[in-house]
Design a protein around this motif. Structure first.
Motif, mmCIF file in Angstrom:
data_model
loop_
_atom_site.group_PDB
_atom_site.id
_atom_site.type_symbol
_atom_site.label_atom_id
_atom_site.label_comp_id
_atom_site.label_asym_id
_atom_site.label_seq_id
_atom_site.Cartn_x
_atom_site.Cartn_y
_atom_site.Cartn_z
ATOM 1 N N ALA A 54 0.849 -1.187 0.000
ATOM 2 C CA ALA A 54 0.000 0.000 0.000
ATOM 3 C C ALA A 54 0.885 1.236 0.000
ATOM 4 N N GLY A 55 0.581 2.137 -0.893
ATOM 5 C CA GLY A 55 1.387 3.353 -0.962
ATOM 6 C C GLY A 55 2.853 3.020 -1.164
ATOM 7 N N ALA A 56 3.692 3.628 -0.335
ATOM 8 C CA ALA A 56 5.129 3.390 -0.466
ATOM 9 C C ALA A 56 5.573 2.097 0.208
ATOM 10 N N ALA A 57 4.629 1.403 0.816
ATOM 11 C CA ALA A 57 4.990 0.175 1.532
ATOM 12 C C ALA A 57 4.801 -1.050 0.656
ATOM 13 N N ASP A 58 5.808 -1.866 0.605
ATOM 14 C CA ASP A 58 5.676 -3.175 -0.043
ATOM 15 C C ASP A 58 6.612 -4.147 0.663
ATOM 16 N N THR A 59 6.054 -4.831 1.639
ATOM 17 C CA THR A 59 6.884 -5.739 2.447
ATOM 18 C C THR A 59 6.959 -7.138 1.860
ATOM 19 N N ARG A 60 6.232 -7.363 0.774
ATOM 20 C CA ARG A 60 6.145 -8.744 0.279
ATOM 21 C C ARG A 60 7.510 -9.401 0.061
ATOM 22 N N PRO A 61 8.494 -8.639 -0.461
ATOM 23 C CA PRO A 61 9.801 -9.306 -0.666
ATOM 24 C C PRO A 61 10.553 -9.641 0.629
ATOM 25 N N ILE A 62 10.143 -9.046 1.746
ATOM 26 C CA ILE A 62 10.919 -9.284 2.982
ATOM 27 C C ILE A 62 10.163 -10.089 4.024
ATOM 28 N N VAL A 63 8.946 -10.492 3.729
ATOM 29 C CA VAL A 63 8.154 -11.202 4.737
ATOM 30 C C VAL A 63 8.815 -12.516 5.152
ATOM 31 N N ASP A 64 9.212 -13.309 4.190
ATOM 32 C CA ASP A 64 9.777 -14.621 4.532
ATOM 33 C C ASP A 64 11.132 -14.504 5.226
ATOM 34 N N SER A 65 11.983 -13.645 4.677
ATOM 35 C CA SER A 65 13.314 -13.516 5.279
ATOM 36 C C SER A 65 13.210 -12.906 6.676
ATOM 37 N N SER A 66 12.279 -11.992 6.851
ATOM 38 C CA SER A 66 12.114 -11.384 8.171
ATOM 39 C C SER A 66 11.588 -12.407 9.180
ATOM 40 N N ALA A 67 10.696 -13.281 8.739
ATOM 41 C CA ALA A 67 10.199 -14.328 9.634
ATOM 42 C C ALA A 67 11.339 -15.249 10.051
#
Ligand code: ZN
Length: 332
Positions: free
Chosen positions: A234-247
């Motif tokens: 949403a907007g400037a946020a796009d966490t999809r590429p970091i969700v797995d690595s962050s978990a």
């Protein structure tokens, strides 16, 4: 802020856990170790057992390497260099003033790796309410630039706690050769804002980023939890590429935090797993590098506060966090 969570008795006697932890250490690698040690001694009279078991297996599945058993376990506290606050921080500087300075990379097994440490809040925030209440865009919505954070009932502030743990963590990581950058080092009058905290990690192309906090929940709420970014686009946020690595990063930090501190996962949030996923934190939403928050304990609970105000315990906390990060860096 209080949460409704499962009824759970945190394990009390750390002494009785130690031999078991040591015995397990010879057998079990990685983040799983901490969870096993915790489960073995802590699962009595609670209703969260199956949740912890599922996390244990997921931590096991994603922990590719051994914990940082070779990490130097120094007990030397970092010096609390309290720089005076100078300068104009209105601009969203990236990098920020002197806090973005990083020490020359030492030689070590993790030379070339970059870790950004974000000490939550700022001891000066409470004197700059207009500045920190300004709204910033976190992708999903507008949110306050920053907050004052909480404190113990005796007045030990979360902002002091986060800086102290962050400095101890920096000392440990630098000995492994990691290049460490801070979002703030007590060297600016307030902030930075949460969006800038994220941008500092992004600009550094950090291999891992962590935001250090302690919670302000109700008395009786105890234990730590690690906050993972949810999938936000949403907007400037796009966490999809970091969700797995962050978990992955978060599970390693949680597992090693259990082992190093003896603290139990939160009894009021996360269903006993010590892991919580959120989509409302700008520092996570705007991150483009693997990032987690850790709430090290509840400053408003007297038993947790006794730990959080202990320098020896904060050293254990920093050690546990460092081992989680090192484990992640070695596997990535
Ligand atoms: Zn906080």
């Amino acid at each position: 802020m209080s949460y409704v969570g499962p009824d759970f008795d945190p394990p009390q006697p750390r002494r009785s856990r130690r031999p078991l932890t040591v015995a397990l250490a010879a057998l079990v690698p990685g983040a799983l170790l901490g969870w096993l040690a915790y489960q073995a001694v802590g699962a009595s009279g609670d209703d969260g057992g199956q949740d912890r078991a599922s996390v244990a297996s997921s931590a096991s599945a994603s922990s590719g390497g051994p914990a940082a058993s070779t990490a130097p376990s120094t007990s030397k506290a970092s010096s609390a260099s309290s720089a005076s606050a100078t300068g104009d921080d209105e601009r969203p500087a990236s990098p920020a003033p002197s806090s973005a300075r990083s020490a020359p990379a030492a030689s070590g097994p993790l030379k070339g790796k970059v870790v950004v440490i974000d000490p939550g809040h700022n001891p000066g925030n409470f004197q700059h309410t207009a500045d920190i209440n300004r709204k910033v865009n976190i992708g999903t919505n507008l949110k306050e630039c920053d907050t004052t954070g909480t404190s113990t009932n005796a007045g030990y502030s979360e902002a002091r706690f986060t800086l102290d743990v962050a400095r101890r963590l920096r000392t440990i990581l630098q000995k492994q050769g990691v290049r460490v950058k801070f979002t703030q080092d007590g060297d600016r009058p307030w902030g930075p804002c949460v969006d800038e905290r994220a941008r500092i990690g992004n600009a550094a192309h950090a291999d891992a980023a962590i935001s250090i906090h302690a919670d302000g929940a109700a008395a009786g709420d105890r234990g730590f939890h690690v906050i993972l970014p949810g999938a936000v686009h949403a907007g400037a946020a796009d966490t999809r590429p970091i969700v797995d690595s962050s978990a992955d990063l978060g599970e390693r930090v949680a597992g090693n935090f259990v082992r190093a501190t003896g603290s139990a996962p939160s009894n009021y949030i996360g269903d006993g797993t010590g892991l919580v996923t959120r989509k409302d934190l700008g520092g996570l939403n705007l991150s483009t590098v693997p990032k987690v928050f850790i709430e090290c304990g509840n400053m408003r609970d007297s038993k947790d506060a006794a730990l959080l105000t202990s320098g020896a315990w904060r050293q254990k906390a920093a050690q546990g966090i460092s081992e989680g990060i090192v484990s992640f860096l070695r596997a990535s």
